[in-house]
Motif scaffolding. Structure first.
Motif, PDB file in Angstrom:
ATOM      1  N   ASP A 134       0.510  -1.376   0.072  1.00  0.00           N
ATOM      2  CA  ASP A 134       0.071   0.372   0.007  1.00  0.00           C
ATOM      3  C   ASP A 134       0.988   1.065  -0.029  1.00  0.00           C
ATOM      4  OD1 ASP A 134       0.880  -0.069   2.451  1.00  0.00           O
ATOM      5  OD2 ASP A 134      -0.864  -0.103   3.527  1.00  0.00           O
ATOM      6  N   GLU A 135       2.088   1.111  -0.427  1.00  0.00           N
ATOM      7  CA  GLU A 135       3.120   2.238  -0.484  1.00  0.00           C
ATOM      8  C   GLU A 135       2.503   3.545  -1.186  1.00  0.00           C
ATOM      9  OE1 GLU A 135       6.872   1.277  -1.741  1.00  0.00           O
ATOM     10  OE2 GLU A 135       6.253   0.168  -3.339  1.00  0.00           O
ATOM     11  N   LEU A 136       1.951   3.223  -2.152  1.00  0.00           N
ATOM     12  CA  LEU A 136       1.721   4.093  -3.037  1.00  0.00           C
ATOM     13  C   LEU A 136      -0.075   4.530  -3.175  1.00  0.00           C
ATOM     14  CD1 LEU A 136       4.042   3.748  -6.193  1.00  0.00           C
ATOM     15  CD2 LEU A 136       4.176   5.518  -4.555  1.00  0.00           C
ATOM     16  N   ASP A 137      -0.772   4.054  -1.904  1.00  0.00           N
ATOM     17  CA  ASP A 137      -2.085   4.401  -2.068  1.00  0.00           C
ATOM     18  C   ASP A 137      -2.583   5.651  -2.264  1.00  0.00           C
ATOM     19  OD1 ASP A 137      -2.180   1.553  -2.089  1.00  0.00           O
ATOM     20  OD2 ASP A 137      -3.479   1.425  -0.384  1.00  0.00           O
ATOM     21  N   ASP A 138      -1.637   6.559  -1.505  1.00  0.00           N
ATOM     22  CA  ASP A 138      -2.331   7.909  -1.242  1.00  0.00           C
ATOM     23  C   ASP A 138      -1.971   8.489  -2.852  1.00  0.00           C
ATOM     24  OD1 ASP A 138      -2.611   7.859   1.336  1.00  0.00           O
ATOM     25  OD2 ASP A 138      -0.807   8.810   1.898  1.00  0.00           O
ATOM     26  N   ARG A 139      -0.975   8.271  -3.512  1.00  0.00           N
ATOM     27  CA  ARG A 139      -0.895   8.684  -5.176  1.00  0.00           C
ATOM     28  C   ARG A 139      -2.029   8.186  -5.744  1.00  0.00           C
ATOM     29  NH1 ARG A 139       0.380  12.460  -8.575  1.00  0.00           N
ATOM     30  NH2 ARG A 139       1.438  11.622 -10.234  1.00  0.00           N
ATOM     31  N   ALA A 140      -2.224   6.749  -5.671  1.00  0.00           N
ATOM     32  CA  ALA A 140      -3.186   6.294  -6.364  1.00  0.00           C
ATOM     33  C   ALA A 140      -4.541   6.805  -6.145  1.00  0.00           C
ATOM     34  CB  ALA A 140      -3.225   4.706  -6.074  1.00  0.00           C
ATOM     35  N   VAL A 141      -5.049   7.022  -5.076  1.00  0.00           N
ATOM     36  CA  VAL A 141      -6.115   7.622  -4.954  1.00  0.00           C
ATOM     37  C   VAL A 141      -6.184   8.852  -5.431  1.00  0.00           C
ATOM     38  CG1 VAL A 141      -7.652   8.763  -2.964  1.00  0.00           C
ATOM     39  CG2 VAL A 141      -6.736   6.466  -2.564  1.00  0.00           C
ATOM     40  N   SER A 142      -5.256   9.790  -5.287  1.00  0.00           N
ATOM     41  CA  SER A 142      -5.157  11.011  -5.899  1.00  0.00           C
ATOM     42  C   SER A 142      -5.508  11.065  -7.681  1.00  0.00           C
ATOM     43  CB  SER A 142      -3.943  11.766  -5.614  1.00  0.00           C
ATOM     44  OG  SER A 142      -3.597  13.070  -6.206  1.00  0.00           O
ATOM     45  N   VAL A 143      -4.582  10.267  -7.866  1.00  0.00           N
ATOM     46  CA  VAL A 143      -4.733  10.160  -9.691  1.00  0.00           C
ATOM     47  C   VAL A 143      -6.059   9.590  -9.930  1.00  0.00           C
ATOM     48  CG1 VAL A 143      -3.534   9.166 -11.781  1.00  0.00           C
ATOM     49  CG2 VAL A 143      -2.227  10.046  -9.710  1.00  0.00           C
ATOM     50  N   LEU A 144      -6.544   8.408  -9.382  1.00  0.00           N
ATOM     51  CA  LEU A 144      -7.718   7.853  -9.616  1.00  0.00           C
ATOM     52  C   LEU A 144      -8.918   8.909  -9.733  1.00  0.00           C
ATOM     53  CD1 LEU A 144      -7.042   4.245  -8.611  1.00  0.00           C
ATOM     54  CD2 LEU A 144      -7.406   4.895 -10.828  1.00  0.00           C
ATOM     55  N   ARG A 145      -8.616   9.735  -8.558  1.00  0.00           N
ATOM     56  CA  ARG A 145     -10.028  10.740  -8.408  1.00  0.00           C
ATOM     57  C   ARG A 145      -9.902  11.591  -9.450  1.00  0.00           C
ATOM     58  NH1 ARG A 145      -9.856  11.789  -1.727  1.00  0.00           N
ATOM     59  NH2 ARG A 145     -10.965   9.854  -1.034  1.00  0.00           N
ATOM     60  N   GLU A 146      -8.845  12.019  -9.993  1.00  0.00           N
ATOM     61  CA  GLU A 146      -8.666  12.997 -11.168  1.00  0.00           C
ATOM     62  C   GLU A 146      -9.207  12.374 -12.101  1.00  0.00           C
ATOM     63  OE1 GLU A 146      -4.871  14.894 -13.348  1.00  0.00           O
ATOM     64  OE2 GLU A 146      -4.857  14.906 -11.215  1.00  0.00           O
ATOM     65  N   ILE A 147      -8.998  11.033 -12.584  1.00  0.00           N
ATOM     66  CA  ILE A 147      -9.636  10.506 -13.809  1.00  0.00           C
ATOM     67  C   ILE A 147     -10.913  10.276 -13.610  1.00  0.00           C
ATOM     68  CG2 ILE A 147      -9.420   8.363 -14.966  1.00  0.00           C
ATOM     69  CD1 ILE A 147      -6.333   8.040 -14.473  1.00  0.00           C
ATOM     70  N   ALA A 148     -11.425   9.731 -12.509  1.00  0.00           N
ATOM     71  CA  ALA A 148     -12.709   9.525 -12.114  1.00  0.00           C
ATOM     72  C   ALA A 148     -13.521  10.993 -12.371  1.00  0.00           C
ATOM     73  CB  ALA A 148     -12.983   9.057 -10.651  1.00  0.00           C
ATOM     74  N   ASP A 149     -13.078  12.001 -11.890  1.00  0.00           N
ATOM     75  CA  ASP A 149     -14.038  13.106 -12.092  1.00  0.00           C
ATOM     76  C   ASP A 149     -14.210  13.587 -13.511  1.00  0.00           C
ATOM     77  OD1 ASP A 149     -14.292  13.318  -9.443  1.00  0.00           O
ATOM     78  OD2 ASP A 149     -12.497  14.797  -9.185  1.00  0.00           O
ATOM     79  N   MET A 150     -13.012  13.303 -14.470  1.00  0.00           N
ATOM     80  CA  MET A 150     -13.165  13.363 -15.670  1.00  0.00           C
ATOM     81  C   MET A 150     -14.277  12.546 -16.453  1.00  0.00           C
ATOM     82  SD  MET A 150      -9.294  14.384 -17.058  1.00  0.00           S
ATOM     83  CE  MET A 150      -8.505  12.856 -16.499  1.00  0.00           C
ATOM     84  N   ALA A 151     -14.109  11.225 -16.078  1.00  0.00           N
ATOM     85  CA  ALA A 151     -14.878  10.375 -16.640  1.00  0.00           C
ATOM     86  C   ALA A 151     -16.416  10.620 -16.444  1.00  0.00           C
ATOM     87  CB  ALA A 151     -14.370   9.056 -16.075  1.00  0.00           C
ATOM     88  N   GLU A 152     -16.622  10.951 -14.770  1.00  0.00           N
ATOM     89  CA  GLU A 152     -17.960  11.151 -14.318  1.00  0.00           C
ATOM     90  C   GLU A 152     -18.879  12.002 -15.358  1.00  0.00           C
ATOM     91  OE1 GLU A 152     -21.471  12.182 -12.474  1.00  0.00           O
ATOM     92  OE2 GLU A 152     -19.660  13.723 -12.694  1.00  0.00           O
ATOM     93  N   LYS A 153     -18.123  13.020 -15.912  1.00  0.00           N
ATOM     94  CA  LYS A 153     -18.661  14.266 -16.732  1.00  0.00           C
ATOM     95  C   LYS A 153     -19.159  13.623 -17.889  1.00  0.00           C
ATOM     96  CE  LYS A 153     -15.772  17.970 -14.900  1.00  0.00           C
ATOM     97  NZ  LYS A 153     -14.879  18.917 -15.369  1.00  0.00           N
ATOM     98  N   SER A 154     -18.850  12.242 -18.331  1.00  0.00           N
ATOM     99  CA  SER A 154     -19.083  11.798 -19.618  1.00  0.00           C
ATOM    100  C   SER A 154     -19.799  10.504 -19.356  1.00  0.00           C
ATOM    101  CB  SER A 154     -17.938  11.304 -20.676  1.00  0.00           C
ATOM    102  OG  SER A 154     -17.299  12.558 -21.168  1.00  0.00           O
ATOM    103  N   GLY A 155     -20.245  10.272 -18.115  1.00  0.00           N
ATOM    104  CA  GLY A 155     -21.021   9.081 -17.869  1.00  0.00           C
ATOM    105  C   GLY A 155     -19.954   7.703 -17.941  1.00  0.00           C
ATOM    106  N   LEU A 156     -18.569   7.728 -17.752  1.00  0.00           N
ATOM    107  CA  LEU A 156     -17.765   6.611 -17.807  1.00  0.00           C
ATOM    108  C   LEU A 156     -17.558   5.957 -16.418  1.00  0.00           C
ATOM    109  CD1 LEU A 156     -15.541   7.686 -20.384  1.00  0.00           C
ATOM    110  CD2 LEU A 156     -17.913   7.011 -20.769  1.00  0.00           C
TER     111      LEU A 156
END
Length: 289
Positions: A134-156
């Protein structure tokens, strides 16, 4: 009286109609069976087949679409699929969590906009750290939230892809990260070959049950049973009509747990003729239904 329709208007209407056809065909498979698509690693991607050839091959054999890779040449691939009433179910995306690394392809935001009509899932594999840590979980959460927010706008959807040796290696890794991300459009997948390489078949039902609240995609293929952790990939990834592993049992298990999403055919490094491989796998899929 002259027609008010211009050639460009007719083209737009035609493409729009094909888009509707693709969504209807992909979302309403016959007899209530899950939508079934093939990974592009088995649809001529590595032998230079053009998008039109790939799409026609899938249409000819009765697949409902493709699992793409990356974000290059998206307009060409989408056009070829739309023209044949097919869907791009997913695209396989690398996310690099290493310090200083560019986390994802800079063309991803634009691609997300193009994916919107197909509701193409972003199937993410994570890199940059040790697997099953879990050494990079904080980084993973940050990047995935960024991608998820972009994707959410297109319903992905954004779907983690457990992969042997990657940062998210197994389903437990994926669930750990997904729960931390806390986004409704972020989930996980069950990839048969990667499960078999790392876990015992006896654990399959428990893994699926634990994953169900977050399970968005599934990949299958023919495989052998037994001491699967020690088997080469050639035994863990075969055409669907081969191998001793009971894929039907897996599909029944998924159905009994309430999974209603699409199912993709993993084809990595399978030797032989592309069309013949896909034809045999589709025939096996039809028998499983």
């Amino acid at each position: 009286m002259k027609s008010q329709w211009s050639l460009s208007s007719l083209v737009v209407l035609t493409l729009f109609a094909f888009g509707i056809q693709a969504e209807l065909r992909a979302e309403t498979p016959k007899d209530g069976a899950p939508a079934f698509f093939a990974f592009d690693n088995g649809v001529g991607r590595d032998v230079g087949m053009k998008p039109e050839q790939q799409a026609q091959l899938l249409a000819d054999l009765g697949y409902q679409g493709i699992g793409y890779t990356g974000v290059k040449n998206i307009p060409q691939m989408l056009a070829a699929l739309d023209a044949r009433g097919l869907k791009m179910f997913s695209t396989y995306l690398k996310v690099d969590l290493a310090p200083g690394a560019v986390p994802y392809d800079p063309d991803l935001p634009k691609a997300i906009e193009l994916f919107e009509p197909h509701k193409t899932a972003l199937w993410v594999h994570l890199h940059g750290g040790k697997s099953s840590s879990d050494e990079l979980d904080d980084r993973a959460v940050s990047v995935l939230r960024e991608i998820a927010d972009m994707a959410e706008k297109s319903g992905l959807q954004v779907v983690l892809y457990p992969h042997v040796g990657f940062y998210v290696s197994n389903n437990a890794d994926a669930l750990r990260v997904v729960k931390k991300v806390e986004r409704k459009n972020v989930g996980t997948s069950f990839n048969l070959c990667h499960f078999l390489k790392q876990q015992d078949e006896s654990e399959m039902e428990q893994v699926i049950a634990e994953s169900m609240p977050y399970l968005m995609l599934v990949s299958i293929n023919g495989a052998d049973s037994g001491d699967t952790r020690t088997m080469p990939w050639s035994r863990l990834i075969q055409t669907l009509d081969r191998g001793t592993f009971d894929v039907g049992r897996l599909l029944r298990m998924l159905e009994s747990k309430g999974y209603e999403g699409p199912v993709g055919l993993q084809c990595y490094a399978i030797k032989g003729d592309v069309r013949d491989n896909l034809k045999r796998s589709k025939q096996a899929w039809d028998k499983l239904q």
